[in-house]
Design a protein around this motif. Structure first.
Motif, PDB file in Angstrom:
ATOM      1  N   ARG A   1      -4.346  -7.600  -1.339  1.00 16.68           N
ATOM      2  CA  ARG A   1      -4.878  -7.276  -2.652  1.00 16.68           C
ATOM      3  C   ARG A   1      -3.844  -7.592  -3.730  1.00 16.68           C
ATOM      4  O   ARG A   1      -2.653  -7.652  -3.453  1.00 16.68           O
ATOM      5  N   PRO A   2      -4.346  -7.823  -4.945  1.00 11.20           N
ATOM      6  CA  PRO A   2      -3.395  -8.058  -6.028  1.00 11.20           C
ATOM      7  C   PRO A   2      -2.592  -6.788  -6.282  1.00 11.20           C
ATOM      8  O   PRO A   2      -3.105  -5.685  -6.073  1.00 11.20           O
ATOM      9  N   PHE A   3      -1.357  -6.925  -6.681  1.00  5.52           N
ATOM     10  CA  PHE A   3      -0.532  -5.731  -6.872  1.00  5.52           C
ATOM     11  C   PHE A   3       0.467  -5.954  -7.992  1.00  5.52           C
ATOM     12  O   PHE A   3       0.710  -7.079  -8.402  1.00  5.52           O
ATOM     13  N   GLU A   4       1.010  -4.855  -8.447  1.00  6.17           N
ATOM     14  CA  GLU A   4       2.047  -4.919  -9.467  1.00  6.17           C
ATOM     15  C   GLU A   4       3.217  -4.063  -9.025  1.00  6.17           C
ATOM     16  O   GLU A   4       3.032  -2.912  -8.630  1.00  6.17           O
ATOM     17  N   ALA A   5       4.398  -4.636  -9.079  1.00  6.74           N
ATOM     18  CA  ALA A   5       5.607  -3.852  -8.852  1.00  6.74           C
ATOM     19  C   ALA A   5       6.404  -3.935 -10.153  1.00  6.74           C
ATOM     20  O   ALA A   5       6.338  -4.945 -10.853  1.00  6.74           O
ATOM     21  N   ASP A   6       7.138  -2.866 -10.478  1.00  7.64           N
ATOM     22  CA  ASP A   6       7.932  -2.920 -11.704  1.00  7.64           C
ATOM     23  C   ASP A   6       9.067  -3.939 -11.570  1.00  7.64           C
ATOM     24  O   ASP A   6       9.429  -4.611 -12.517  1.00  7.64           O
ATOM     25  N   TYR A   7       9.620  -3.987 -10.352  1.00  8.02           N
ATOM     26  CA  TYR A   7      10.689  -4.938 -10.058  1.00  8.02           C
ATOM     27  C   TYR A   7      10.431  -5.495  -8.674  1.00  8.02           C
ATOM     28  O   TYR A   7       9.792  -4.851  -7.845  1.00  8.02           O
ATOM     29  N   ARG A   8      10.932  -6.683  -8.418  1.00  3.20           N
ATOM     30  CA  ARG A   8      10.836  -7.229  -7.068  1.00  3.20           C
ATOM     31  C   ARG A   8      11.981  -8.185  -6.802  1.00  3.20           C
ATOM     32  O   ARG A   8      12.553  -8.748  -7.725  1.00  3.20           O
ATOM     33  N   GLY A   9      12.319  -8.334  -5.518  1.00  2.00           N
ATOM     34  CA  GLY A   9      13.405  -9.233  -5.151  1.00  2.00           C
ATOM     35  C   GLY A   9      13.781  -8.992  -3.704  1.00  2.00           C
ATOM     36  O   GLY A   9      13.115  -8.248  -3.000  1.00  2.00           O
ATOM     37  N   SER A  10      14.854  -9.655  -3.280  1.00  2.00           N
ATOM     38  CA  SER A  10      15.292  -9.488  -1.896  1.00  2.00           C
ATOM     39  C   SER A  10      16.226  -8.285  -1.796  1.00  2.00           C
ATOM     40  O   SER A  10      16.722  -7.785  -2.801  1.00  2.00           O
ATOM     41  N   LEU A  11      16.466  -7.855  -0.559  1.00  2.00           N
ATOM     42  CA  LEU A  11      17.386  -6.738  -0.348  1.00  2.00           C
ATOM     43  C   LEU A  11      18.802  -7.147  -0.779  1.00  2.00           C
ATOM     44  O   LEU A  11      19.562  -6.338  -1.298  1.00  2.00           O
ATOM     45  N   LYS A  12      19.105  -8.407  -0.575  1.00  2.00           N
ATOM     46  CA  LYS A  12      20.411  -8.952  -0.940  1.00  2.00           C
ATOM     47  C   LYS A  12      20.669  -8.829  -2.447  1.00  2.00           C
ATOM     48  O   LYS A  12      21.809  -8.666  -2.886  1.00  2.00           O
ATOM     49  N   GLU A  13      19.603  -8.944  -3.233  1.00  2.00           N
ATOM     50  CA  GLU A  13      19.751  -8.896  -4.696  1.00  2.00           C
ATOM     51  C   GLU A  13      19.850  -7.465  -5.227  1.00  2.00           C
ATOM     52  O   GLU A  13      20.155  -7.255  -6.400  1.00  2.00           O
ATOM     53  N   LEU A  14      19.575  -6.517  -4.349  1.00  2.00           N
ATOM     54  CA  LEU A  14      19.461  -5.131  -4.799  1.00  2.00           C
ATOM     55  C   LEU A  14      20.774  -4.507  -5.298  1.00  2.00           C
ATOM     56  O   LEU A  14      20.762  -3.810  -6.323  1.00  2.00           O
ATOM     57  N   PRO A  15      21.934  -4.755  -4.649  1.00  2.00           N
ATOM     58  CA  PRO A  15      23.172  -4.142  -5.160  1.00  2.00           C
ATOM     59  C   PRO A  15      23.439  -4.509  -6.634  1.00  2.00           C
ATOM     60  O   PRO A  15      23.767  -3.624  -7.432  1.00  2.00           O
TER      61      PRO A  15
ATOM     62  N   ASP B   1       0.823  -1.212   0.000  1.00  2.00           N
ATOM     63  CA  ASP B   1       0.000   0.000   0.000  1.00  2.00           C
ATOM     64  C   ASP B   1       0.858   1.264   0.000  1.00  2.00           C
ATOM     65  O   ASP B   1       0.693   2.141  -0.840  1.00  2.00           O
ATOM     66  N   ASP B   2       1.773   1.331   0.959  1.00  2.00           N
ATOM     67  CA  ASP B   2       2.496   2.580   1.203  1.00  2.00           C
ATOM     68  C   ASP B   2       3.571   2.879   0.157  1.00  2.00           C
ATOM     69  O   ASP B   2       3.815   4.044  -0.156  1.00  2.00           O
ATOM     70  N   ASP B   3       4.226   1.847  -0.337  1.00  2.00           N
ATOM     71  CA  ASP B   3       5.375   2.074  -1.215  1.00  2.00           C
ATOM     72  C   ASP B   3       5.032   1.935  -2.701  1.00  2.00           C
ATOM     73  O   ASP B   3       5.507   2.714  -3.520  1.00  2.00           O
ATOM     74  N   LEU B   4       4.189   0.962  -3.031  1.00  2.00           N
ATOM     75  CA  LEU B   4       3.878   0.765  -4.449  1.00  2.00           C
ATOM     76  C   LEU B   4       2.973   1.865  -4.997  1.00  2.00           C
ATOM     77  O   LEU B   4       2.882   2.046  -6.209  1.00  2.00           O
ATOM     78  N   CYS B   5       2.322   2.641  -4.122  1.00  2.00           N
ATOM     79  CA  CYS B   5       1.454   3.712  -4.615  1.00  2.00           C
ATOM     80  C   CYS B   5       2.274   4.854  -5.236  1.00  2.00           C
ATOM     81  O   CYS B   5       1.705   5.760  -5.845  1.00  2.00           O
ATOM     82  N   ALA B   6       3.592   4.797  -5.110  1.00  2.00           N
ATOM     83  CA  ALA B   6       4.445   5.759  -5.826  1.00  2.00           C
ATOM     84  C   ALA B   6       4.179   5.673  -7.329  1.00  2.00           C
ATOM     85  O   ALA B   6       4.346   6.653  -8.068  1.00  2.00           O
ATOM     86  N   ALA B   7       3.733   4.497  -7.773  1.00  2.00           N
ATOM     87  CA  ALA B   7       3.437   4.287  -9.197  1.00  2.00           C
ATOM     88  C   ALA B   7       2.326   5.224  -9.677  1.00  2.00           C
ATOM     89  O   ALA B   7       2.277   5.579 -10.856  1.00  2.00           O
ATOM     90  N   GLU B   8       1.462   5.647  -8.749  1.00  2.00           N
ATOM     91  CA  GLU B   8       0.342   6.529  -9.139  1.00  2.00           C
ATOM     92  C   GLU B   8       0.806   7.877  -9.658  1.00  2.00           C
ATOM     93  O   GLU B   8       0.072   8.562 -10.361  1.00  2.00           O
ATOM     94  N   VAL B   9       2.033   8.280  -9.295  1.00  2.00           N
ATOM     95  CA  VAL B   9       2.548   9.547  -9.828  1.00  2.00           C
ATOM     96  C   VAL B   9       3.636   9.289 -10.864  1.00  2.00           C
ATOM     97  O   VAL B   9       4.359  10.196 -11.272  1.00  2.00           O
ATOM     98  N   GLY B  10       3.754   8.024 -11.292  1.00  2.00           N
ATOM     99  CA  GLY B  10       4.679   7.702 -12.384  1.00  2.00           C
ATOM    100  C   GLY B  10       6.073   7.284 -11.948  1.00  2.00           C
ATOM    101  O   GLY B  10       6.993   7.210 -12.761  1.00  2.00           O
ATOM    102  N   ILE B  11       6.234   6.999 -10.642  1.00  2.00           N
ATOM    103  CA  ILE B  11       7.528   6.530 -10.137  1.00  2.00           C
ATOM    104  C   ILE B  11       7.567   5.002 -10.220  1.00  2.00           C
ATOM    105  O   ILE B  11       6.620   4.332  -9.821  1.00  2.00           O
ATOM    106  N   LYS B  12       8.670   4.486 -10.758  1.00  2.00           N
ATOM    107  CA  LYS B  12       8.810   3.031 -10.832  1.00  2.00           C
ATOM    108  C   LYS B  12       9.098   2.478  -9.425  1.00  2.00           C
ATOM    109  O   LYS B  12       9.634   3.174  -8.563  1.00  2.00           O
ATOM    110  N   THR B  13       8.715   1.206  -9.225  1.00  2.00           N
ATOM    111  CA  THR B  13       8.824   0.632  -7.882  1.00  2.00           C
ATOM    112  C   THR B  13       9.616  -0.668  -7.865  1.00  2.00           C
ATOM    113  O   THR B  13       9.565  -1.450  -8.818  1.00  2.00           O
ATOM    114  N   TYR B  14      10.332  -0.856  -6.763  1.00  2.00           N
ATOM    115  CA  TYR B  14      11.029  -2.121  -6.496  1.00  2.00           C
ATOM    116  C   TYR B  14      10.512  -2.633  -5.166  1.00  2.00           C
ATOM    117  O   TYR B  14      10.718  -2.003  -4.126  1.00  2.00           O
TER     118      TYR B  14
END
Ligand SMILES: [Mg+2]
Length: 241
Positions: A214-228, A189-202
């Protein structure tokens, strides 16, 4: 491609279950303020004032202003009695909440890499807390020593997550277009709603929160370890374009 990285704090860069943390926070603050207010009443008023702050749509009022307006109206105690007591709580007693959080070593690896790749950094934590409570949590997670261009706090922001206005205010403050930003967080809810203003999300899946399942869509997803490695790829892609 991306120039600015927005990082959520709780559940993303530090390990914390906010349901437990907030309960303990209310309990500790309740004990501290018990000479002047009944802890159960305090809990209700704090909860209500926080909710009003999250619902606020008035761009003229900071979150802090909304909070205190509602809170003082409810507790019927003067600000000059309450404020020094609350400041004292944050200075000396908030640190007792540290055991309810845990430092994530991967978070430093992420921030080191992000800084090394010259991304602009924003600490986009929900600004429902005073800055001292936010900076202390950043210290506990050892992510306080990075050069953030903005840390969102209840003093400097006029909106909270999941209001899309919160993200627009960040864009305005750092002078970025939505397309240049990536929001990294663990909350559907709190972080993926950045998409509403056109910001991509991880979406960081280590401690994924989806309150309403609820069903959701993130542009990217993964663990914190995979982020670097992901950031490395993204930086490489922008160098090639
Ligand atoms: Mg979070």
């Amino acid at each position: 491609m991306f120039r600015v990285l927005l990082f959520d704090l709780d559940g993303t860069l530090i390990q914390v279950d906010m349901r437990v943390f907030v309960k303990e926070y209310f309990r500790h603050l309740g004990m501290h303020l018990s000479p002047v207010i009944d802890p159960q009443q305090l809990k209700e008023h704090l909860g209500y004032a926080t909710q009003q702050m999250i619902f606020n749509q008035d761009p003229e009022k900071t979150n802090r202003e909304v909070f205190w307006e509602v809170f003082l109206d409810r507790v019927e105690l003067p600000l000059d009695l309450l404020e020094p007591l609350i400041d004292e709580f944050y200075q000396h007693k908030f640190k007792n909440l540290k055991p309810f959080t845990r430092c994530k070593p991967e978070a430093r690896a992420v921030m080191d890499r992000a800084e090394g790749l010259n991304f602009e950094l924003v600490l986009a934590t929900n600004p429902v807390f005073p800055s001292s409570a936010i900076y202390q949590r950043m210290q506990w997670g050892k992510v306080d020593r990075y050069d953030y261009s903005l840390v969102t706090t209840y003093e400097n922001m006029h909106f909270c997550k999941p209001n899309p206005q919160y993200y627009l205010e960040i864009l305005d403050k750092v002078g970025a277009d939505p397309g240049e930003c990536l929001m990294i967080g663990n909350d559907v809810d709190d972080d993926l709603c950045a998409a509403e203003v056109g910001i991509k999300t991880y979406l960081v899946e280590d401690f994924l929160i989806n309150r309403h399942e609820r069903p959701f869509e993130a542009d990217y997803r993964g663990s914190l370890k995979e982020l670097p490695d992901f950031l490395e790829e993204v930086a490489g892609a922008s160098r090639r374009t």
